[in-house]
Design a protein around this motif. Sequence first.
Motif, short mmCIF file in Angstrom:
data_model
loop_
_atom_site.label_atom_id
_atom_site.label_comp_id
_atom_site.label_asym_id
_atom_site.label_seq_id
_atom_site.Cartn_x
_atom_site.Cartn_y
_atom_site.Cartn_z
N UNK A 159 0.81 -1.22 0.00
CA UNK A 159 0.00 0.00 0.00
C UNK A 159 0.84 1.28 0.00
N UNK A 160 2.15 1.13 -0.23
CA UNK A 160 2.99 2.32 -0.36
C UNK A 160 2.99 2.75 -1.82
N UNK A 161 2.13 3.68 -2.16
CA UNK A 161 2.06 4.22 -3.52
C UNK A 161 1.90 5.72 -3.46
N UNK A 162 1.92 6.36 -4.61
CA UNK A 162 1.94 7.82 -4.65
C UNK A 162 0.69 8.45 -4.02
N UNK A 163 -0.48 7.87 -4.26
CA UNK A 163 -1.71 8.48 -3.72
C UNK A 163 -1.82 8.29 -2.21
N UNK A 164 -1.39 7.15 -1.69
CA UNK A 164 -1.42 6.95 -0.24
C UNK A 164 -0.39 7.84 0.47
N UNK A 165 0.76 8.04 -0.17
CA UNK A 165 1.74 8.96 0.40
C UNK A 165 1.19 10.38 0.40
#
Length: 251
Positions: free
Chosen positions: A116-122
């Motif tokens: 779940x480490x992706x650009x939108x979650x960051x």
Amino acid sequence: MSLPIEPKKLSKKLSDGLHGKLEFDFANERGHSFGEHYMHGALNEILASNIDHHKWALEPNYAAPELQGDGANAGRKRELDFAVTTKVAGEHRSSINYTDREIAIAIEAKWAASTHCNDENILSDLCRLSLIAAGERPVACLFVLAGPKSSVKNILRQGLLGPRGAKNQRLLHAPPRDSASHFSLTTTGGQHGLLNAKQVERLANKLPSMPPKVSTRPSMPGQLDTPNWSVFAWNVFAPGKDSHSRDMAAK
């Protein structure tokens, strides 16, 4: 309210301390345990060792009131990965009244190799920190990204985190570049927004309100050309509250 520790000093302690622990445990054949839980455990140790527990409370998974919005939220409350808050005299740990607390440190953290480490979650993490930073009281708001060197590098290249414009501006500049980054999320007042309509909608579902802008500055870690693991920390601040230009240290 003064802070438990100066933000620049804290961000360096977090990045250098976590990196050192990763390299040490990897050398001792413990790499199989690495992941977000491992990372959070190490950050918890560093934070606990750098605050005065007579004055401050360290709260993992802290349901900050600033993140809950006006209405009643169904299900699990929105939480920060870590918060350091003021202590209330005589308070028992099992009966915390969050509204009586004041946040002094707010931290979100991501393990680069997690699913779940992706650009939108960051970006969602950065927006939560931006909302906390926008309050009247000084708060050290930090985002920490760690993981295998190649995974961290790839995360910082993708989607919303990739370079933009002729100057290769990024939402998160990585060291050795020591400069602030400012991005408007939506197109208003002649400024082009970072997000399209669908991205705005998805992000809005994760937040009580949308901050107009996200501003970050990287901390400079002790080691830049690391052999196996990368750990970076960024200060997230509201306009005019950049910790590099304004002294927010504990007196």
